[in-house]
Write a protein that holds these residues in place. Structure first.
Motif, PDB file in Angstrom:
ATOM      1  N   VAL A 225      29.204  63.323  15.744  1.00 25.25           N
ATOM      2  CA  VAL A 225      29.982  63.441  16.986  1.00 25.25           C
ATOM      3  C   VAL A 225      29.994  62.103  17.718  1.00 25.25           C
ATOM      4  O   VAL A 225      31.029  61.681  18.264  1.00 25.25           O
ATOM      5  N   GLU A 226      28.863  61.427  17.724  1.00 25.55           N
ATOM      6  CA  GLU A 226      28.782  60.114  18.368  1.00 25.55           C
ATOM      7  C   GLU A 226      29.746  59.128  17.721  1.00 25.55           C
ATOM      8  O   GLU A 226      30.422  58.346  18.412  1.00 25.55           O
ATOM      9  N   TYR A 227      29.838  59.145  16.373  1.00 23.59           N
ATOM     10  CA  TYR A 227      30.770  58.259  15.665  1.00 23.59           C
ATOM     11  C   TYR A 227      32.215  58.554  16.071  1.00 23.59           C
ATOM     12  O   TYR A 227      33.007  57.642  16.322  1.00 23.59           O
ATOM     13  N   GLU A 228      32.587  59.842  16.120  1.00 21.00           N
ATOM     14  CA  GLU A 228      33.962  60.217  16.453  1.00 21.00           C
ATOM     15  C   GLU A 228      34.301  59.833  17.891  1.00 21.00           C
ATOM     16  O   GLU A 228      35.396  59.312  18.165  1.00 21.00           O
ATOM     17  N   LEU A 229      33.365  60.077  18.819  1.00 19.43           N
ATOM     18  CA  LEU A 229      33.612  59.709  20.221  1.00 19.43           C
ATOM     19  C   LEU A 229      33.782  58.202  20.370  1.00 19.43           C
ATOM     20  O   LEU A 229      34.653  57.742  21.131  1.00 19.43           O
ATOM     21  N   ALA A 230      32.985  57.444  19.646  1.00 13.83           N
ATOM     22  CA  ALA A 230      33.099  55.989  19.706  1.00 13.83           C
ATOM     23  C   ALA A 230      34.447  55.532  19.159  1.00 13.83           C
ATOM     24  O   ALA A 230      35.078  54.617  19.709  1.00 13.83           O
ATOM     25  N   ALA A 231      34.913  56.176  18.093  1.00 12.42           N
ATOM     26  CA  ALA A 231      36.212  55.821  17.513  1.00 12.42           C
ATOM     27  C   ALA A 231      37.337  56.157  18.487  1.00 12.42           C
ATOM     28  O   ALA A 231      38.312  55.394  18.627  1.00 12.42           O
ATOM     29  N   ARG A 232      37.237  57.301  19.174  1.00  3.72           N
ATOM     30  CA  ARG A 232      38.264  57.665  20.155  1.00  3.72           C
ATOM     31  C   ARG A 232      38.277  56.674  21.316  1.00  3.72           C
ATOM     32  O   ARG A 232      39.350  56.266  21.787  1.00  3.72           O
ATOM     33  N   GLU A 233      37.103  56.292  21.772  1.00  2.24           N
ATOM     34  CA  GLU A 233      37.027  55.320  22.866  1.00  2.24           C
ATOM     35  C   GLU A 233      37.611  53.981  22.452  1.00  2.24           C
ATOM     36  O   GLU A 233      38.292  53.307  23.236  1.00  2.24           O
ATOM     37  N   ALA A 234      37.370  53.593  21.201  1.00  2.00           N
ATOM     38  CA  ALA A 234      37.910  52.323  20.709  1.00  2.00           C
ATOM     39  C   ALA A 234      39.437  52.367  20.653  1.00  2.00           C
ATOM     40  O   ALA A 234      40.110  51.393  21.022  1.00  2.00           O
ATOM     41  N   LEU A 235      39.978  53.492  20.205  1.00  2.00           N
ATOM     42  CA  LEU A 235      41.439  53.639  20.170  1.00  2.00           C
ATOM     43  C   LEU A 235      42.031  53.572  21.575  1.00  2.00           C
ATOM     44  O   LEU A 235      43.051  52.910  21.803  1.00  2.00           O
ATOM     45  N   LEU A 236      41.404  54.253  22.522  1.00  2.00           N
ATOM     46  CA  LEU A 236      41.900  54.262  23.898  1.00  2.00           C
ATOM     47  C   LEU A 236      41.810  52.873  24.531  1.00  2.00           C
ATOM     48  O   LEU A 236      42.669  52.487  25.344  1.00  2.00           O
ATOM     49  N   ARG A 237      40.802  52.122  24.160  1.00  2.00           N
ATOM     50  CA  ARG A 237      40.568  50.819  24.759  1.00  2.00           C
ATOM     51  C   ARG A 237      41.434  49.734  24.136  1.00  2.00           C
ATOM     52  O   ARG A 237      41.969  48.864  24.837  1.00  2.00           O
ATOM     53  N   THR A 238      41.572  49.761  22.805  1.00  2.00           N
ATOM     54  CA  THR A 238      42.217  48.645  22.116  1.00  2.00           C
ATOM     55  C   THR A 238      43.619  48.959  21.586  1.00  2.00           C
ATOM     56  O   THR A 238      44.408  48.039  21.367  1.00  2.00           O
ATOM     57  N   ARG A 239      43.933  50.241  21.389  1.00  2.00           N
ATOM     58  CA  ARG A 239      45.238  50.589  20.798  1.00  2.00           C
ATOM     59  C   ARG A 239      45.850  51.810  21.497  1.00  2.00           C
ATOM     60  O   ARG A 239      46.284  52.760  20.841  1.00  2.00           O
ATOM     61  N   PRO A 240      45.892  51.822  22.823  1.00  2.00           N
ATOM     62  CA  PRO A 240      46.389  53.017  23.522  1.00  2.00           C
ATOM     63  C   PRO A 240      47.847  53.337  23.205  1.00  2.00           C
ATOM     64  O   PRO A 240      48.223  54.502  23.086  1.00  2.00           O
ATOM     65  N   LEU A 241      48.680  52.304  23.058  1.00  2.00           N
ATOM     66  CA  LEU A 241      50.095  52.536  22.778  1.00  2.00           C
ATOM     67  C   LEU A 241      50.275  53.125  21.384  1.00  2.00           C
ATOM     68  O   LEU A 241      51.074  54.051  21.184  1.00  2.00           O
ATOM     69  N   ALA A 242      49.550  52.589  20.422  1.00  2.00           N
ATOM     70  CA  ALA A 242      49.631  53.112  19.051  1.00  2.00           C
ATOM     71  C   ALA A 242      49.144  54.560  19.003  1.00  2.00           C
ATOM     72  O   ALA A 242      49.702  55.392  18.284  1.00  2.00           O
TER      73      ALA A 242
END
Length: 329
Positions: A225-242
């Motif tokens: 779960v920690e891995y998935e949450l970190a991946a979601r946060e990374a997407l929101l931070r670095t690739r929100p438009l994508a």
């Protein structure tokens, strides 16, 4: 992220051959013996009984999609039965790989609760059945990996961000480190449709049920779960438009498509589900979405339609059904 928990116990009845060596008459005797034990157990008096052998292919597929039986049980030969409680939270497959496969399912991460319930069912059955048990090796099973406690703990997770960021290998590595298996939506031998993965233990010998359950509750699942949450946060931070593009393209396809396969629909629904949980989308309610994941499966779709459908007909009906369900959101 954590969709559901399943705990399963494999058991065999003393005095009968394992199924790989059992003749047709023996299989029927096993089915009759176990079914009678279920009916005699007060705790299980409300269970529904189904003769799987007598069902047609579509009805067996429906039970697989509802996770009440395995594909192996559906496609097997000879006497096969199913007993399950009306809520479908607990089920007993009779003559699958072992004489009995008892399972309990709970929503979310409820490993301890599922264990308590299945332990009570196991005790209730053991009052009427003499299990194959070895003082050194524990419960004897058809597959050596189940020998010992006979327990299999499986947790279903939704991991779309790890797939989008190409970091699913983290789950695989964590699983290998902890001697776990990662499987698809319907368990062993199936693919991960809609970014749903089952994580389960591989070995039952030498570890107690309590140790295994505690590992899942405090270590295994929190780590993933920690891995998935970190991946979601990374997407929101670095690739929100994508991320938004992926989510809204999925919404557009689901609301407009005229043909849609099961795999395609599952993937689009997965993206929408991630949109809901990351706060990027609010035009679809979660209950409707969760219902669609099940209702668009081939057997459910044909049951809803009232007749058997070809592959192309299912694609047409699936697209129309999704459009109708989403039009009210």
């Amino acid at each position: 992220i954590v969709i559901s928990t399943r705990v399963r116990l494999a058991r065999n009845v003393r005095g009968f051959a394992f199924l790989s060596r059992a003749e047709a008459e023996t299989r029927r005797d096993i089915a009759d013996t176990v079914s009678a034990a279920v009916r005699r157990a007060p705790l299980l008096r409300d269970f529904v009984h189904i003769d799987v052998e007598q069902l047609d292919e579509l009805d067996r597929a429906l039970l697989v999609e509802r996770h009440l039986i395995s594909r192996q049980h559906a496609e097997g030969a000879g006497a096969r039965r199913l007993a399950f409680d009306p809520t479908e939270a607990a089920a007993i497959m009779i003559n699958e790989e072992d004489h009995l496969r008892i399972q309990v399912m709970r929503s979310g991460l409820q490993v301890e609760e599922a264990w308590r319930q299945i332990d009570a069912i196991d005790d209730a059955l053991e009052e009427h059945l003499d299990y194959e048990f070895h003082p050194q090796f524990g419960y004897l099973t058809a597959c050596p990996t189940n020998v010992g406690t006979g327990i299999r703990v499986s947790v279903m997770l939704h991991l779309p961000a790890l797939r989008l960021t190409n970091e699913l290998e983290k789950v695989g590595q964590a699983a290998r480190d902890m001697k776990l298996a990662v499987r698809g939506l319907h368990g062993e031998g199936t693919e991960a449709l809609g970014d749903f993965f089952q994580v389960s233990n591989q070995i039952t010998l030498g570890r107690s049920e309590v140790e295994l359950i505690d590992d899942f509750r405090t270590s295994v699942i929190p780590r993933i779960v920690e891995y998935e949450l970190a991946a979601r946060e990374a997407l929101l931070r670095t690739r929100p438009l994508a991320l938004d593009d992926k989510i809204w393209r999925a919404v557009g396809a689901l609301r407009s498509a005229r043909l849609m396969s099961s795999n395609e629909a599952m993937q689009y629904l997965s993206h929408v589900r991630m949109g809901l949980h990351t706060g990027r989308l609010s035009v679809v309610d979660l209950q409707t979405l969760n219902e669609l994941f099940l209702q668009i499966q081939p057997a459910h779709l044909q049951k809803l339609h009232g007749e058997r459908l070809s592959g192309e007909q299912r694609s047409i009906e699936r697209a129309a059904f999704i459009r109708t369900r989403l039009s009210s959101n």
